[in-house]
Design a protein around this motif. Structure first.
Motif, mmCIF file in Angstrom:
data_model
loop_
_atom_site.group_PDB
_atom_site.id
_atom_site.type_symbol
_atom_site.label_atom_id
_atom_site.label_comp_id
_atom_site.label_asym_id
_atom_site.label_seq_id
_atom_site.Cartn_x
_atom_site.Cartn_y
_atom_site.Cartn_z
ATOM 1 N N PRO A 161 0.852 -1.064 -0.050
ATOM 2 C CA PRO A 161 -0.044 -0.035 -0.059
ATOM 3 C C PRO A 161 0.766 1.244 -0.117
ATOM 4 C CG PRO A 161 -0.098 -0.955 2.214
ATOM 5 C CD PRO A 161 0.670 -1.941 1.347
ATOM 6 N N HIS A 162 2.173 1.239 0.246
ATOM 7 C CA HIS A 162 3.032 2.353 0.489
ATOM 8 C C HIS A 162 3.534 2.485 -0.880
ATOM 9 C CE1 HIS A 162 3.000 1.966 4.600
ATOM 10 N NE2 HIS A 162 3.177 1.011 4.604
ATOM 11 N N GLY A 163 3.247 2.098 -2.197
ATOM 12 C CA GLY A 163 3.764 2.379 -3.482
ATOM 13 C C GLY A 163 4.742 1.547 -3.956
ATOM 14 N N VAL A 164 5.104 1.897 -5.105
ATOM 15 C CA VAL A 164 6.120 1.280 -5.967
ATOM 16 C C VAL A 164 7.293 2.203 -6.181
ATOM 17 C CG1 VAL A 164 6.807 -0.144 -8.008
ATOM 18 C CG2 VAL A 164 4.527 -0.188 -6.840
ATOM 19 N N LEU A 165 8.475 1.813 -5.665
ATOM 20 C CA LEU A 165 9.456 2.962 -5.782
ATOM 21 C C LEU A 165 10.028 3.128 -7.346
ATOM 22 C CD1 LEU A 165 12.130 4.122 -4.914
ATOM 23 C CD2 LEU A 165 13.567 2.175 -4.971
ATOM 24 N N GLU A 166 9.894 2.156 -8.162
ATOM 25 C CA GLU A 166 10.192 2.506 -9.537
ATOM 26 C C GLU A 166 9.174 3.349 -10.357
ATOM 27 O OE1 GLU A 166 9.970 -0.415 -8.274
ATOM 28 O OE2 GLU A 166 12.276 -1.055 -8.096
ATOM 29 N N ASP A 167 7.926 3.682 -9.674
ATOM 30 C CA ASP A 167 6.966 4.578 -10.442
ATOM 31 C C ASP A 167 7.205 6.003 -9.944
ATOM 32 O OD1 ASP A 167 6.002 2.144 -11.581
ATOM 33 O OD2 ASP A 167 4.417 1.744 -10.329
ATOM 34 N N VAL A 168 7.948 6.350 -9.067
ATOM 35 C CA VAL A 168 8.128 7.670 -8.288
ATOM 36 C C VAL A 168 8.429 8.665 -9.265
ATOM 37 C CG1 VAL A 168 9.047 9.080 -6.619
ATOM 38 C CG2 VAL A 168 8.319 6.718 -6.142
ATOM 39 N N GLU A 169 9.643 8.248 -10.017
ATOM 40 C CA GLU A 169 10.275 9.325 -11.048
ATOM 41 C C GLU A 169 9.324 9.814 -11.956
ATOM 42 O OE1 GLU A 169 13.058 10.542 -10.165
ATOM 43 O OE2 GLU A 169 12.743 11.954 -11.799
ATOM 44 N N GLY A 170 8.582 8.788 -12.803
ATOM 45 C CA GLY A 170 7.924 9.066 -13.672
ATOM 46 C C GLY A 170 6.615 9.884 -13.382
ATOM 47 N N THR A 171 6.019 10.074 -12.346
ATOM 48 C CA THR A 171 4.916 10.478 -11.872
ATOM 49 C C THR A 171 4.876 12.013 -12.044
ATOM 50 O OG1 THR A 171 4.514 8.721 -10.172
ATOM 51 C CG2 THR A 171 3.080 11.111 -9.878
ATOM 52 N N THR A 172 3.875 12.649 -12.608
ATOM 53 C CA THR A 172 3.824 14.148 -12.941
ATOM 54 C C THR A 172 3.035 14.617 -12.080
ATOM 55 O OG1 THR A 172 2.075 13.992 -14.581
ATOM 56 C CG2 THR A 172 4.386 13.662 -15.148
ATOM 57 N N LEU A 173 2.961 16.138 -11.982
ATOM 58 C CA LEU A 173 2.139 16.901 -11.044
ATOM 59 C C LEU A 173 0.545 16.849 -11.588
ATOM 60 C CD1 LEU A 173 1.564 18.859 -8.644
ATOM 61 C CD2 LEU A 173 2.192 20.685 -10.023
ATOM 62 N N ASP A 174 0.563 16.767 -12.821
ATOM 63 C CA ASP A 174 -0.669 16.658 -13.569
ATOM 64 C C ASP A 174 -1.421 15.494 -13.186
ATOM 65 O OD1 ASP A 174 -0.725 19.203 -14.902
ATOM 66 O OD2 ASP A 174 0.110 18.525 -16.812
ATOM 67 N N GLU A 175 -0.732 14.143 -13.135
ATOM 68 C CA GLU A 175 -1.201 12.847 -12.723
ATOM 69 C C GLU A 175 -1.693 13.046 -11.335
ATOM 70 O OE1 GLU A 175 1.345 9.786 -15.700
ATOM 71 O OE2 GLU A 175 2.002 10.467 -13.728
ATOM 72 N N ILE A 176 -1.014 13.526 -10.404
ATOM 73 C CA ILE A 176 -1.520 13.801 -9.156
ATOM 74 C C ILE A 176 -2.888 14.495 -9.000
ATOM 75 C CG2 ILE A 176 -0.988 14.969 -6.959
ATOM 76 C CD1 ILE A 176 0.928 12.650 -7.496
ATOM 77 N N LYS A 177 -2.923 15.711 -9.849
ATOM 78 C CA LYS A 177 -4.459 16.335 -9.912
ATOM 79 C C LYS A 177 -5.537 15.201 -10.570
ATOM 80 C CE LYS A 177 -4.876 20.711 -11.226
ATOM 81 N NZ LYS A 177 -4.670 21.541 -12.071
ATOM 82 N N GLU A 178 -5.158 14.541 -11.502
ATOM 83 C CA GLU A 178 -5.992 13.614 -11.997
ATOM 84 C C GLU A 178 -6.329 12.443 -10.881
ATOM 85 O OE1 GLU A 178 -4.323 12.181 -15.351
ATOM 86 O OE2 GLU A 178 -4.352 13.929 -16.679
ATOM 87 N N GLU A 179 -5.480 11.892 -10.307
ATOM 88 C CA GLU A 179 -5.740 11.029 -9.026
ATOM 89 C C GLU A 179 -6.614 11.698 -8.014
ATOM 90 O OE1 GLU A 179 -5.243 7.930 -9.434
ATOM 91 O OE2 GLU A 179 -6.082 7.613 -7.812
ATOM 92 N N HIS A 180 -6.301 12.796 -7.770
ATOM 93 C CA HIS A 180 -7.117 13.666 -6.692
ATOM 94 C C HIS A 180 -8.557 13.744 -7.154
ATOM 95 C CE1 HIS A 180 -8.884 17.494 -5.043
ATOM 96 N NE2 HIS A 180 -8.508 16.705 -4.001
ATOM 97 N N ALA A 181 -8.787 14.052 -8.484
ATOM 98 C CA ALA A 181 -10.130 14.250 -8.802
ATOM 99 C C ALA A 181 -10.841 12.876 -8.756
ATOM 100 C CB ALA A 181 -10.139 14.715 -10.221
ATOM 101 N N ARG A 182 -10.191 11.934 -9.088
ATOM 102 C CA ARG A 182 -10.753 10.665 -9.289
ATOM 103 C C ARG A 182 -11.256 10.199 -7.654
ATOM 104 N NH1 ARG A 182 -7.662 5.894 -12.158
ATOM 105 N NH2 ARG A 182 -9.168 4.721 -11.458
ATOM 106 N N MET A 183 -10.303 10.703 -6.779
ATOM 107 C CA MET A 183 -10.527 10.211 -5.394
ATOM 108 C C MET A 183 -11.589 10.821 -4.809
ATOM 109 S SD MET A 183 -7.930 10.362 -2.387
ATOM 110 C CE MET A 183 -8.162 12.382 -1.788
ATOM 111 N N MET A 184 -11.908 12.025 -5.269
ATOM 112 C CA MET A 184 -12.874 13.074 -4.636
ATOM 113 C C MET A 184 -14.280 12.408 -5.415
ATOM 114 S SD MET A 184 -11.500 14.625 -2.272
ATOM 115 C CE MET A 184 -12.907 15.694 -1.726
ATOM 116 N N LYS A 185 -14.235 12.054 -6.411
ATOM 117 C CA LYS A 185 -15.684 11.822 -7.398
ATOM 118 C C LYS A 185 -15.739 10.476 -7.004
ATOM 119 C CE LYS A 185 -17.355 11.808 -12.000
ATOM 120 N NZ LYS A 185 -17.301 10.430 -12.311
ATOM 121 N N ASP A 186 -15.020 9.188 -7.145
ATOM 122 C CA ASP A 186 -15.390 7.724 -7.406
ATOM 123 C C ASP A 186 -15.131 6.987 -6.394
ATOM 124 O OD1 ASP A 186 -15.799 8.417 -9.782
ATOM 125 O OD2 ASP A 186 -13.739 7.852 -10.624
ATOM 126 N N ASP A 187 -14.167 7.547 -5.069
ATOM 127 C CA ASP A 187 -13.889 6.766 -4.020
ATOM 128 C C ASP A 187 -15.031 6.597 -3.013
ATOM 129 O OD1 ASP A 187 -11.458 6.752 -4.789
ATOM 130 O OD2 ASP A 187 -10.544 6.871 -2.588
#
Length: 419
Positions: free
Chosen positions: A172-198
């Motif tokens: 649940p703490h995430g995947v080290l290899e996925d950290v570097e490629g993560t973008t700020l836009d993806e963070i915003k998209e994930e936030h929108a999904r969390m607030m809408k669909d969770d």
């Protein structure tokens, strides 16, 4: 003593735990979604960013100063796993208005602040890029430190082997290899999904009453209730035992064993929990008393279970020359349970210990919130937790032990060149 009042606030399931035990009030939000690799890393970074800055407090120091003004209110985030789900939780713990002399609407302000915490990521723009990069670096370092811990790294390696085609292998703490490629836009998209669909729930514990509902309405709102069925991973029978190993320059080998159990309902989950405490989950367990203390085959050893999913894991630190002997001795102790070669007093002793441990959990706000959230996710059962524990007997232990089968063995040891 405490009582729980369940309702909905703005179409969000809400549980208010009324108790005079604590001088603080804790408001907790639980966001639940399916555990998927593509989301867990983003959600970890997102949750850490959300508790450090809001639109009103652009610096972490300013937010901390504001919390300190309200008698040291404490804002935290956490992640975890339940069944097939990934959980992101936000908790705000603060002093109860009843215990301060100053005219200060602490509850109202903390709920308003939680609203800002939940809304801020929608406003992330280029000015947040440096903050985002810093959080990625901190997060990457945390995951690296976990990999540097050989016990944790070997356990993760066992999960990778045992669940090679299943999402359970992702922590649940995430995947080290996925950290570097993560973008700020993806963070915003994930936030929108969390607030809408969770599937989200609000829980409150403290000396409060239903009047707190008006403050809780300030936090967040939905036009309709969102429900995600909570379920475990389907049982998959173990066939041939999978074996894997690796070498490092280490003195103490790490022996990791993964088991699968066919656990069908809450009563069997309880029996599985008691069985684990007897097997290797406590200081009076068979593994600790026999493998470590009597036979001296392990420097340290214990077992743990994921009762929802029916998985049990044994982790031991052993001498490299004793790995095979230790493995056979560990399996022999499981046979002891399967054949019922134990005193009934042992079962009762473990059950008494579990009652004491549960009481200790209930003496803390965080513990009460966890218990109530678990209750919200569980299917209805005619018996209470205490009644289900009391119902566990010798035959149940033998039966669930027989339904528990070894699936994977992973050993991290030293190479011959390091002898």
């Amino acid at each position: 003593m405490y009582k729980v009042k369940s309702s909905e606030v703005n179409h969000i399931p809400t549980a208010i735990i009324e108790t005079d035990k604590f001088k603080t009030v804790t408001v907790q939000l639980q966001f639940r979604s399916r555990m998927e690799r593509e989301r867990v890393t983003k959600r970890n970074i997102l949750s850490k960013m959300m508790i450090k800055r809001t639109a009103a407090f652009q610096k972490e120091a300013d937010l901390l100063k504001h919390l300190a003004h309200y008698y040291g209110a404490h804002l935290t985030s956490n992640v975890g796993r339940k069944g097939q789900d990934h959980i992101v939780s936000f908790s705000m713990e603060f002093v109860n208005d009843r215990f301060i002399r100053e005219e200060l609407d602490v509850i109202g302000e903390m709920c308003r602040l939680l609203h800002d915490v939940l809304e801020t990521p929608a406003h992330y723009d280029d000015s947040y890029q440096d903050f985002f990069n810093k959080e990625k670096r901190l997060y990457r370092n945390r995951l690296k430190s976990m990999k540097d811990n050989r016990a944790q790294a070997s356990f993760q390696a066992m999960l990778d082997v045992m669940f090679r085609d299943e999402d359970y292998k992702y922590l649940p703490h995430g995947v080290l290899e996925d950290v570097e490629g993560t973008t700020l836009d993806e963070i915003k998209e994930e936030h929108a999904r969390m607030m809408k669909d969770d599937d989200v729930a609000i829980l409150v514990v403290g000396a409060v009453d239903e009047s707190i509902t008006e403050d809780l309405k300030k936090i967040t709102a939905r036009s309709a209730k969102v429900e995600t069925p909570h379920k475990a991973y389907p049982f998959r029978a173990s066939e041939d035992v999978t074996r894997s190993s690796d070498t490092q320059q280490i003195e103490q080998a790490k022996l990791n064993m993964g088991f699968r159990a066919d656990v069908s309902d809450l009563q069997e989950q309880m029996a599985f929990n008691v069985m684990n405490q007897m097997y290797g989950g406590s200081a009076s367990s068979l593994l600790f008393m026999n493998i470590r203390e009597k036979l001296s085959l392990a420097y340290q050893i214990h077992s743990q279970v994921d009762v929802r999913n029916g998985y049990m894991f044994v982790m031991g630190g052993v001498d490299p020359g004793n790995v095979e002997t230790a493995e056979q001795a560990i399996l022999a102790e499981l046979e002891v349970l399967r054949k019922g070669e134990f005193d009934t007093t042992f079962v009762e002793e473990v059950k008494r210990m579990m009652k004491v441990n549960r009481q200790e959990v209930m003496d803390k706000p965080k513990g009460l919130l966890t218990l109530e959230y678990n209750r919200m996710l569980q299917e209805a059962h005619p018996l209470s937790w205490e009644e289900r524990l009391e119902a566990v007997d010798r035959e149940m232990i033998m039966e669930i032990s027989r339904k528990t089968a070894l699936d994977t063995v992973y050993v991290l040891t030293r190479s011959g060149e390091d002898e």
